[in-house]
Design a protein around this motif. Structure first.
Motif, PDB file in Angstrom:
ATOM      1  N   GLY A   1       7.579  44.236 -26.926  1.00  0.00           N
ATOM      2  CA  GLY A   1       7.656  44.185 -25.468  1.00  0.00           C
ATOM      3  C   GLY A   1       9.056  44.385 -24.906  1.00  0.00           C
ATOM      4  O   GLY A   1       9.391  43.816 -23.860  1.00  0.00           O
TER       5      GLY A   1
ATOM      6  N   GLU B   1       8.991  46.017 -21.395  1.00  0.00           N
ATOM      7  CA  GLU B   1       8.556  45.035 -20.390  1.00  0.00           C
ATOM      8  C   GLU B   1       9.664  44.021 -20.105  1.00  0.00           C
ATOM      9  O   GLU B   1       9.828  43.562 -18.964  1.00  0.00           O
ATOM     10  CB  GLU B   1       7.306  44.318 -20.887  1.00  0.00           C
ATOM     11  CG  GLU B   1       6.042  45.173 -20.909  1.00  0.00           C
ATOM     12  CD  GLU B   1       5.952  46.118 -22.118  1.00  0.00           C
ATOM     13  OE1 GLU B   1       4.988  46.896 -22.167  1.00  0.00           O
ATOM     14  OE2 GLU B   1       6.860  46.094 -22.980  1.00  0.00           O
TER      15      GLU B   1
ATOM     16  N   LEU C   1       4.298  41.353 -27.283  1.00  0.00           N
ATOM     17  CA  LEU C   1       2.954  41.676 -26.801  1.00  0.00           C
ATOM     18  C   LEU C   1       1.916  41.192 -27.809  1.00  0.00           C
ATOM     19  O   LEU C   1       0.773  40.950 -27.454  1.00  0.00           O
ATOM     20  CB  LEU C   1       2.824  43.182 -26.579  1.00  0.00           C
ATOM     21  CG  LEU C   1       3.894  43.806 -25.665  1.00  0.00           C
ATOM     22  CD1 LEU C   1       3.638  45.298 -25.502  1.00  0.00           C
ATOM     23  CD2 LEU C   1       3.946  43.108 -24.318  1.00  0.00           C
TER      24      LEU C   1
ATOM     25  N   TYR D   1       3.255  40.788 -19.644  1.00  0.00           N
ATOM     26  CA  TYR D   1       2.787  41.906 -18.826  1.00  0.00           C
ATOM     27  C   TYR D   1       3.001  41.653 -17.325  1.00  0.00           C
ATOM     28  O   TYR D   1       2.946  42.590 -16.539  1.00  0.00           O
ATOM     29  CB  TYR D   1       1.296  42.159 -19.074  1.00  0.00           C
ATOM     30  CG  TYR D   1       0.979  42.678 -20.450  1.00  0.00           C
ATOM     31  CD1 TYR D   1       1.189  44.014 -20.787  1.00  0.00           C
ATOM     32  CD2 TYR D   1       0.476  41.833 -21.430  1.00  0.00           C
ATOM     33  CE1 TYR D   1       0.892  44.491 -22.062  1.00  0.00           C
ATOM     34  CE2 TYR D   1       0.176  42.301 -22.705  1.00  0.00           C
ATOM     35  CZ  TYR D   1       0.385  43.635 -23.009  1.00  0.00           C
ATOM     36  OH  TYR D   1       0.088  44.103 -24.273  1.00  0.00           O
TER      37      TYR D   1
END
Length: 264
Positions: free
Chosen positions: A94, A97, A185, A229
């Motif tokens: 991630g 993100e 993630l 997310y």
């Protein structure tokens, strides 16, 4: 196997459900076991953790020295705030993100512009695979865009350190940082979260932001647990960590350390 181990109870449950669905076996759910052709296999959670005490801390400089060294290396101003991420450059971690969350925080909380920087220690990983090559390019472009948008003079909001770092160097960054963000993630456990807490100064500890999708989140409930997310909520969590009062930081640290010592 007499015993089959996973990081978390959730993974144990998922394995048992999968065996029940696809194989001719008897499932002993009370005993958390699978019996196949008369052979019994126990299914148990064994969450990986750190040796305690952590040997890298035996030779690590003091938190004050670490902070001074890292500040010099990165060219940070005296009153700077530092976030850190430590990962292989892997799409499950991630990283994209994470950088977007930093960008959103700087959008929403302009008081951190010019002062907060996020250092991403990103070890190259599987560089001959096309998907990883694409991720490498994407992360570099994203960091460059955010730096072009919010950077000024010597100030860079994103500091991308794309090389392998040995444990002594990593622990210096842990000890220097105000915040560590683990944005997996998907992760079986994640030891970065545990290493960061182990490296902290009890008198003035940093704050851990931890993805709910890392196995460590089931054990480390006193971290700020986030959905990687949800960039909007992440920006809120990041500024909350940076503003957290000392008493709350110490209370969270002490609770997390208790867990590390107990489950080493």
């Amino acid at each position: 196997a007499s015993i089959l181990g996973f990081h978390t109870q959730l993974h144990c449950n998922n394995f048992i459900d999968s065996v029940d669905r696809y194989l001719e076996t008897r499932i002993d759910r009370d005993g958390h076991a699978v019996v196949m052709r008369g052979h019994r296999t126990l299914i148990r959670p064994y969450p990986i953790s750190l040796d305690w005490p952590v040997r890298w801390l035996d030779t690590a400089p003091s938190p004050k020295e670490c902070r001074a060294e890292v500040w010099r290396e990165l060219g940070l101003r005296d009153d700077a705030l530092l976030g850190v991420g430590v990962d292989r450059l892997d799409y499950t971690k991630g990283v994209e993100e994470r950088l977007l969350a930093v960008e959103r925080m700087l959008e929403r909380y302009p008081q951190f512009r010019g002062r907060f920087s996020f250092a991403q220690l990103a070890a190259p990983s599987r560089t001959k695979i096309e998907r990883y090559q694409e991720l490498n390019v994407s992360v570099e472009r994203l960091a460059a865009r955010i730096n072009a948008r919010f950077g000024e003079g010597n100030y860079r909001p994103i500091i991308l350190l794309r090389s392998h770092h040995e444990p002594p160097a990593v622990f210096r960054y842990y000890r220097a940082a105000d915040v560590c963000y683990v944005s997996s993630l998907h992760d079986g456990m994640n030891l970065v979260a545990k290493e960061f807490i182990a490296a902290q100064n009890p008198d003035d500890p940093g704050v851990l932001l931890l993805s709910r999708f890392a196995g460590a989140a089931a054990q480390m409930k006193d971290a700020i647990v986030v959905n990687p997310y949800d960039v909007q909520a992440l920006s809120e969590g990041m500024q909350r960590a940076l503003r957290m009062p000392l008493a709350e930081r110490q209370a969270r640290y002490q609770a997390l350390m208790k867990g590390l010592r107990k489950q080493d």
